[in-house]
Design a protein around this motif. Structure first.
Motif, mmCIF file in Angstrom:
data_model
loop_
_atom_site.group_PDB
_atom_site.id
_atom_site.type_symbol
_atom_site.label_atom_id
_atom_site.label_comp_id
_atom_site.label_asym_id
_atom_site.label_seq_id
_atom_site.Cartn_x
_atom_site.Cartn_y
_atom_site.Cartn_z
ATOM 1 N N PHE A 1 46.040 44.719 51.108
ATOM 2 C CA PHE A 1 46.448 45.610 50.006
ATOM 3 C C PHE A 1 46.225 45.028 48.606
ATOM 4 O O PHE A 1 46.785 45.536 47.629
ATOM 5 C CB PHE A 1 47.910 46.049 50.178
ATOM 6 N N ALA A 2 45.411 43.999 48.482
ATOM 7 C CA ALA A 2 45.080 43.421 47.157
ATOM 8 C C ALA A 2 44.107 44.350 46.435
ATOM 9 O O ALA A 2 43.361 45.110 47.059
ATOM 10 C CB ALA A 2 44.463 42.040 47.331
ATOM 11 N N THR A 3 44.104 44.291 45.105
ATOM 12 C CA THR A 3 43.241 45.159 44.302
ATOM 13 C C THR A 3 42.468 44.350 43.283
ATOM 14 O O THR A 3 43.045 43.540 42.546
ATOM 15 C CB THR A 3 44.076 46.232 43.560
ATOM 16 N N ALA A 4 41.165 44.573 43.225
ATOM 17 C CA ALA A 4 40.302 44.013 42.166
ATOM 18 C C ALA A 4 40.072 45.138 41.159
ATOM 19 O O ALA A 4 39.684 46.240 41.541
ATOM 20 C CB ALA A 4 38.990 43.514 42.745
ATOM 21 N N THR A 5 40.319 44.854 39.881
ATOM 22 C CA THR A 5 40.190 45.886 38.850
ATOM 23 C C THR A 5 39.226 45.408 37.773
ATOM 24 O O THR A 5 39.429 44.367 37.166
ATOM 25 C CB THR A 5 41.553 46.187 38.192
ATOM 26 N N CYS A 6 38.193 46.195 37.551
ATOM 27 C CA CYS A 6 37.230 45.949 36.462
ATOM 28 C C CYS A 6 37.430 47.035 35.430
ATOM 29 O O CYS A 6 37.158 48.196 35.677
ATOM 30 C CB CYS A 6 35.801 46.000 36.997
#
Length: 162
Positions: free
Chosen positions: A154-159
Motif C-alpha cells: 500500500f505504499a505510494t510514489a507521487t510525482c
C-alpha cells in the motif's frame, strides 16, 4: 471719508511711499516659502501606481504567451510490483480531470498534450497488498522532470509539481 476707509488703502503707515501688506507679499525677494510636501505626496502615490501598472502589463503578456504554448507531458511507471493503481491528470477541452488505471504488470507509460497553464496535478502509483517496488517519472516539454519511488504494501510514489 479718510484714506484708510478706501478699498486698497494703506493701513498702518500713511504717507507717500507706504507699502501695503498685499504689495509686501508679492514684492521681489520677499516671496512666500513654497510648500514641497504636495509634490512629494504626489510622487509617493504616482511612482508605485505606475510601477504596478507596468508589472501587470508585463505579467499579462507572459500569461498570454504561456497560455497558448503547446505542452507534452509524459508519464512512466516502472518496478517489480504486480498490483499497482496509477492515477494521473488529463486535460480535455481546457479542463483538468483524472484518469485511473489498475495495472497487473509494469512498465507503463502514457502521454498527454495540453496548452500552457493547463497543467499540474500529480502522477501517483499505489502498490496493492502484495507490495513490491514502484517508481514514477513525469517529463514535460519545458524540461521539468519529477521522480519518486516507493516500496511495500500500500505504499505510494507521487510525482507532482510539473
Amino acid at each position: 471719508m479718510n484714506d484708510t476707509d478706501r478699498p486698497g488703502a494703506v493701513s498702518g503707515t500713511d504717507g507717500p511711499g507706504a507699502v501695503s501688506d498685499r504689495e509686501r507679499a508679492t514684492a521681489p525677494g520677499t516671496a512666500r516659502p513654497r510648500r514641497w510636501w504636495p509634490g512629494v505626496l504626489l510622487l509617493a502615490v504616482l511612482v508605485p501606481a505606475v510601477g504596478g501598472a507596468v508589472a501587470v502589463e508585463w505579467a499579462a503578456g507572459v500569461l498570454a504567451r504561456e497560455g497558448t504554448r503547446p505542452l507534452r507531458v509524459t508519464y512512466e511507471v516502472t518496478g517489480t510490483a504486480r498490483d499497482v493503481t496509477v492515477t494521473y491528470p488529463t486535460w480535455q477541452d481546457g479542463g483538468l480531470s483524472a484518469a485511473r488505471l489498475t495495472l497487473r504488470s509494469l512498465p507503463w507509460s502514457g502521454e498527454v498534450r495540453t496548452r500552457g497553464f493547463m497543467r499540474g496535478g500529480a502522477l501517483t502509483a499505489t502498490l496493492g497488498k502484495s507490495g513490491g517496488e514502484v517508481s514514477c517519472a513525469v517529463t514535460a516539454d519545458d524540461g521539468t522532470v519529477r521522480t519518486a519511488s516507493a516500496s511495500g504494501a500500500f505504499a505510494t510514489a507521487t510525482c507532482d509539481g510539473f
